[in-house]
Design a protein around this motif. Structure first.
Motif, PDB file in Angstrom:
ATOM      1  N   GLU A 147      -1.543  11.736   4.369  1.00 56.72           N
ATOM      2  CA  GLU A 147      -0.364  11.291   3.633  1.00 56.72           C
ATOM      3  C   GLU A 147       0.901  12.087   3.957  1.00 56.72           C
ATOM      4  O   GLU A 147       1.989  11.524   4.108  1.00 56.72           O
ATOM      5  CB  GLU A 147      -0.627  11.354   2.123  1.00 56.72           C
ATOM      6  CG  GLU A 147      -1.322  10.137   1.551  1.00 56.72           C
ATOM      7  CD  GLU A 147      -2.824  10.169   1.723  1.00 56.72           C
ATOM      8  OE1 GLU A 147      -3.324  11.061   2.447  1.00 56.72           O
ATOM      9  OE2 GLU A 147      -3.504   9.311   1.144  1.00 56.72           O
ATOM     10  N   ARG A 189      -1.626   6.249  10.247  1.00 52.40           N
ATOM     11  CA  ARG A 189      -2.177   5.345   9.233  1.00 52.40           C
ATOM     12  C   ARG A 189      -1.852   3.915   9.646  1.00 52.40           C
ATOM     13  O   ARG A 189      -0.692   3.502   9.634  1.00 52.40           O
ATOM     14  CB  ARG A 189      -1.590   5.636   7.849  1.00 52.40           C
ATOM     15  CG  ARG A 189      -2.107   6.918   7.223  1.00 52.40           C
ATOM     16  CD  ARG A 189      -1.710   7.046   5.777  1.00 52.40           C
ATOM     17  NE  ARG A 189      -2.344   6.022   4.963  1.00 52.40           N
ATOM     18  CZ  ARG A 189      -2.031   5.797   3.679  1.00 52.40           C
ATOM     19  NH1 ARG A 189      -1.101   6.514   3.089  1.00 52.40           N
ATOM     20  NH2 ARG A 189      -2.640   4.860   3.003  1.00 52.40           N
ATOM     21  N   HIS A 254     -11.257  -2.583   3.692  1.00 54.05           N
ATOM     22  CA  HIS A 254     -10.363  -2.556   2.528  1.00 54.05           C
ATOM     23  C   HIS A 254     -10.348  -3.901   1.816  1.00 54.05           C
ATOM     24  O   HIS A 254     -10.399  -3.951   0.573  1.00 54.05           O
ATOM     25  CB  HIS A 254      -8.952  -2.175   2.983  1.00 54.05           C
ATOM     26  CG  HIS A 254      -7.970  -2.009   1.870  1.00 54.05           C
ATOM     27  ND1 HIS A 254      -8.137  -1.105   0.844  1.00 54.05           N
ATOM     28  CD2 HIS A 254      -6.786  -2.637   1.618  1.00 54.05           C
ATOM     29  CE1 HIS A 254      -7.117  -1.189   0.012  1.00 54.05           C
ATOM     30  NE2 HIS A 254      -6.284  -2.098   0.452  1.00 54.05           N
ATOM     31  N   SER A 258     -12.008  -3.148  -1.627  1.00 55.54           N
ATOM     32  CA  SER A 258     -10.907  -2.901  -2.566  1.00 55.54           C
ATOM     33  C   SER A 258     -10.345  -4.165  -3.201  1.00 55.54           C
ATOM     34  O   SER A 258      -9.697  -4.092  -4.244  1.00 55.54           O
ATOM     35  CB  SER A 258      -9.767  -2.150  -1.850  1.00 55.54           C
ATOM     36  OG  SER A 258     -10.208  -0.895  -1.394  1.00 55.54           O
ATOM     37  N   PHE A 327      -0.248   0.513  -9.547  1.00 55.11           N
ATOM     38  CA  PHE A 327       0.458   1.118  -8.418  1.00 55.11           C
ATOM     39  C   PHE A 327       1.713   1.836  -8.906  1.00 55.11           C
ATOM     40  O   PHE A 327       2.085   2.892  -8.385  1.00 55.11           O
ATOM     41  CB  PHE A 327       0.832   0.025  -7.407  1.00 55.11           C
ATOM     42  CG  PHE A 327       1.588   0.520  -6.204  1.00 55.11           C
ATOM     43  CD1 PHE A 327       0.912   0.974  -5.084  1.00 55.11           C
ATOM     44  CD2 PHE A 327       2.981   0.514  -6.181  1.00 55.11           C
ATOM     45  CE1 PHE A 327       1.601   1.426  -3.974  1.00 55.11           C
ATOM     46  CE2 PHE A 327       3.682   0.959  -5.071  1.00 55.11           C
ATOM     47  CZ  PHE A 327       2.985   1.418  -3.961  1.00 55.11           C
ATOM     48  N   PHE A 423       3.629  -2.062   0.102  1.00 58.36           N
ATOM     49  CA  PHE A 423       2.585  -1.101  -0.238  1.00 58.36           C
ATOM     50  C   PHE A 423       1.933  -1.429  -1.577  1.00 58.36           C
ATOM     51  O   PHE A 423       0.738  -1.212  -1.760  1.00 58.36           O
ATOM     52  CB  PHE A 423       3.143   0.326  -0.248  1.00 58.36           C
ATOM     53  CG  PHE A 423       3.195   0.959   1.112  1.00 58.36           C
ATOM     54  CD1 PHE A 423       2.154   1.748   1.561  1.00 58.36           C
ATOM     55  CD2 PHE A 423       4.273   0.753   1.949  1.00 58.36           C
ATOM     56  CE1 PHE A 423       2.179   2.322   2.817  1.00 58.36           C
ATOM     57  CE2 PHE A 423       4.318   1.323   3.222  1.00 58.36           C
ATOM     58  CZ  PHE A 423       3.272   2.114   3.654  1.00 58.36           C
ATOM     59  N   ALA A 427      -2.042  -2.464  -1.648  1.00 53.31           N
ATOM     60  CA  ALA A 427      -2.931  -1.560  -2.383  1.00 53.31           C
ATOM     61  C   ALA A 427      -4.003  -2.353  -3.125  1.00 53.31           C
ATOM     62  O   ALA A 427      -5.143  -1.915  -3.250  1.00 53.31           O
ATOM     63  CB  ALA A 427      -2.132  -0.709  -3.365  1.00 53.31           C
ATOM     64  N   ALA A 431      -5.380  -0.302  -6.719  1.00 52.24           N
ATOM     65  CA  ALA A 431      -4.144   0.478  -6.626  1.00 52.24           C
ATOM     66  C   ALA A 431      -4.172   1.670  -7.582  1.00 52.24           C
ATOM     67  O   ALA A 431      -4.551   1.540  -8.742  1.00 52.24           O
ATOM     68  CB  ALA A 431      -2.948  -0.413  -6.950  1.00 52.24           C
ATOM     69  N   LYS A 434      -2.252   7.610  -5.457  1.00 56.02           N
ATOM     70  CA  LYS A 434      -2.258   8.101  -4.076  1.00 56.02           C
ATOM     71  C   LYS A 434      -1.811   7.029  -3.091  1.00 56.02           C
ATOM     72  O   LYS A 434      -1.273   7.334  -2.034  1.00 56.02           O
ATOM     73  CB  LYS A 434      -3.642   8.628  -3.699  1.00 56.02           C
ATOM     74  CG  LYS A 434      -3.950   9.975  -4.319  1.00 56.02           C
ATOM     75  CD  LYS A 434      -5.228  10.570  -3.778  1.00 56.02           C
ATOM     76  CE  LYS A 434      -5.485  11.953  -4.385  1.00 56.02           C
ATOM     77  NZ  LYS A 434      -6.750  12.546  -3.895  1.00 56.02           N
ATOM     78  N   MET A 435      -2.021   5.760  -3.426  1.00 60.48           N
ATOM     79  CA  MET A 435      -1.597   4.673  -2.558  1.00 60.48           C
ATOM     80  C   MET A 435      -0.079   4.484  -2.601  1.00 60.48           C
ATOM     81  O   MET A 435       0.493   3.846  -1.720  1.00 60.48           O
ATOM     82  CB  MET A 435      -2.305   3.378  -2.949  1.00 60.48           C
ATOM     83  CG  MET A 435      -3.797   3.412  -2.708  1.00 60.48           C
ATOM     84  SD  MET A 435      -4.582   1.852  -3.121  1.00 60.48           S
ATOM     85  CE  MET A 435      -6.272   2.174  -2.585  1.00 60.48           C
ATOM     86  N   ARG A 436       0.548   5.047  -3.614  1.00 56.68           N
ATOM     87  CA  ARG A 436       2.009   4.952  -3.751  1.00 56.68           C
ATOM     88  C   ARG A 436       2.703   6.096  -3.020  1.00 56.68           C
ATOM     89  O   ARG A 436       3.928   6.070  -2.834  1.00 56.68           O
ATOM     90  CB  ARG A 436       2.352   4.995  -5.252  1.00 56.68           C
ATOM     91  CG  ARG A 436       3.786   4.660  -5.602  1.00 56.68           C
ATOM     92  CD  ARG A 436       4.037   4.798  -7.094  1.00 56.68           C
ATOM     93  NE  ARG A 436       3.765   6.136  -7.572  1.00 56.68           N
ATOM     94  CZ  ARG A 436       2.981   6.419  -8.616  1.00 56.68           C
ATOM     95  NH1 ARG A 436       2.393   5.463  -9.289  1.00 56.68           N
ATOM     96  NH2 ARG A 436       2.784   7.678  -8.977  1.00 56.68           N
TER      97      ARG A 436
END
Length: 464
Positions: A147, A189, A254, A258, A327, A423, A427, A431, A434-436
């Motif tokens: 990140e 990423r 994902h 997810s 998110f 994003f 996510a 969501a 950390k995804m933000r």
């Protein structure tokens, strides 16, 4: 980047010192278990990939514990880690110190980007200061995760882009630099890969009135060529080895784990997502080849994931949007007491507020907080903080997108909104804060812009 002025130097030092202070607290609290704390989860996989590159000049040794990382991870971040380990020391703490320095530079970039947008001083200084000391930004920088590097490169890309616009400097070399920055960051990423075309179109929008069609097209080719200098060798390697042009297997994985699995659990009122995953794995496993994360399984995961989602698309749409609110509101503050060693207890599984509300299972979380005062206090502070951030974010988006008279400023704000939206949507139902992380700086800038617009309505502030 040219030399820092005193204000930028202060921001740099604040961000670095905040991160090193947290590392010091972690050293005191963790004691002999420090390495276990630093190298937990995905960090352990990344670190081992870096060690393999450093000593064996290969990402992975087949049939080892970390073989799945061979498929999930693209090489950008492991190369960065291996370079530090080769140049300085084998210790993971050298990596954390370098990431603290990159975070300091990121704080400076946030300030400079706001200045390039001709936003009021409160916006640039406020957003950079908040980034420097915001607890989750600090904690994440102390983890060996991609990140921090990803965020720095994204901010550097945005900075060079905005500077080119403000200086009306659209020389071909600038497009090459932008392409190289974005290309390497995609290898850090791969989530940025779908945005490559968006950025290319955005650049066309910026320059098409300044150049002929041929000159504009040439600049776009230079930009894309710069990006594919890094991307194409890895794509070719995956095609030759796994017969797939995917950068990694994360896209299919994902989508399945997810998006589809949480929705399946919601559809069938399965409280624990792991139980839903086990049930679905019985159907998908016979169609997988080799390692479950093998790139050759990417299309299989996508196929199964789409089937589950399309079984009830309207219900999934509601489920996806409802969970996407996490998110913006999820903040991780409730985990800070555990990270600092004040408690060893974790909140119960499946403790997303939105998920618990959707399933009517909120009592377990409330009972947990009743007996854990530190985490309850952190939970309240975190939610109040991010409630205010999101309220001012909404003001900033409305004011910037609908009422900002400066066309260039509105264009930059629109790009921020698109990045945040992308994003947030990708996510998915899983969501969380950390995804933000990659778009937090843009959220901070827009939120402080909204705060500044709100304060400007008061004469005491407007006439200061």
């Amino acid at each position: 980047m040219n030399r820092l002025n005193k204000r930028e130097g202060g921001l740099f030092l604040l961000a670095v010192i905040a991160r090193l202070f947290f590392l010091w607290v972690l050293i005191i609290k963790a004691g002999e278990k420090l390495l276990d704390v630093v190298l937990k989860g995905d960090a352990f996989g990344y670190y081992n990939l870096a060690l393999n590159l450093r000593y064996l000049f290969t990402l992975i040794i087949p049939e080892t514990t970390f073989f799945s990382d061979y498929f999930l991870r693209s090489p950008g971040y492991p190369i960065f880690l291996a370079t530090i380990l080769y140049t300085f020391a084998k210790s993971p703490f050298a990596i954390i110190i370098f990431q603290a320095i990159f975070s300091g530079l990121s704080a400076v970039l946030i300030y400079r980007i706001a200045r390039l947008m001709n936003l009021p001083g409160l916006v640039g200084m406020g957003s950079a200061l908040f980034f420097s000391v915001e607890p989750i930004m600090v904690i994440t920088s102390n983890s060996i995760l991609s990140e921090t590097l990803f965020l720095f490169l994204l901010l550097l890309f945005i900075y060079f882009l905005f500077r080119s616009v403000q200086k009306n400097d659209f020389r071909k070399k600038n497009f090459l630099i932008l392409g190289l920055l974005l290309g390497f960051n995609i290898l850090v990423r791969p989530i940025l890969y779908p945005l490559l075309l968006l950025f290319a179109l955005f650049l066309v929008y910026l320059v098409y009135k300044r150049f002929t069609v041929v000159q504009t097209g040439l600049r776009m080719l230079i930009f894309l060529a710069g990006a594919y200098i890094f991307i194409f060798p890895w794509l070719l390697r995956n095609k030759l080895v796994f017969d797939s042009w995917s950068i990694s297997s994360i896209s299919g994985v994902h989508l399945y784990y997810s998006y589809a699995v949480p929705f399946y659990a919601y559809q069938h009122d399965i409280i624990n997502k792991d139980l839903a995953e086990k049930e679905l794995d019985q159907k998908i496993k016979p169609q997988l080849v080799g390692n479950r994360y093998d790139l050759r399984n990417n299309n299989t995961y996508k196929k199964f994931g789409r089937e589950i989602i399309l079984s009830d698309p309207l219900k999934y749409g509601f489920f996806h949007l409802a969970n996407t609110t996490s998110f913006f509101m999820s903040n991780g503050y409730r985990n800070i007491p555990r990270e600092l060693g004040f408690t060893v207890k974790s909140p119960p599984l499946n403790y997303s507020f939105i998920r618990l509300l959707l399933t009517g299972k909120i009592s377990g979380l409330l009972e947990f907080f009743k007996n854990n005062k530190f985490q309850f206090a952190a939970f309240i502070i975190g939610n109040l903080t991010w409630l205010l951030i999101n309220l001012f974010l909404i003001v900033g988006v409305i004011k910037g997108f609908l009422f900002e008279p400066d066309k260039a400023k509105k264009t930059f704000i629109t790009l921020f909104i698109l990045l945040i939206g992308y994003f947030a949507i990708t996510a998915g139902p899983e969501a969380y804060y950390k995804m933000r992380f990659p778009v937090n700086p843009f959220i901070f800038i827009l939120a402080f812009y909204g705060l500044e617009r709100f304060l400007s309505r008061f004469p005491a502030y407007a006439n200061r």
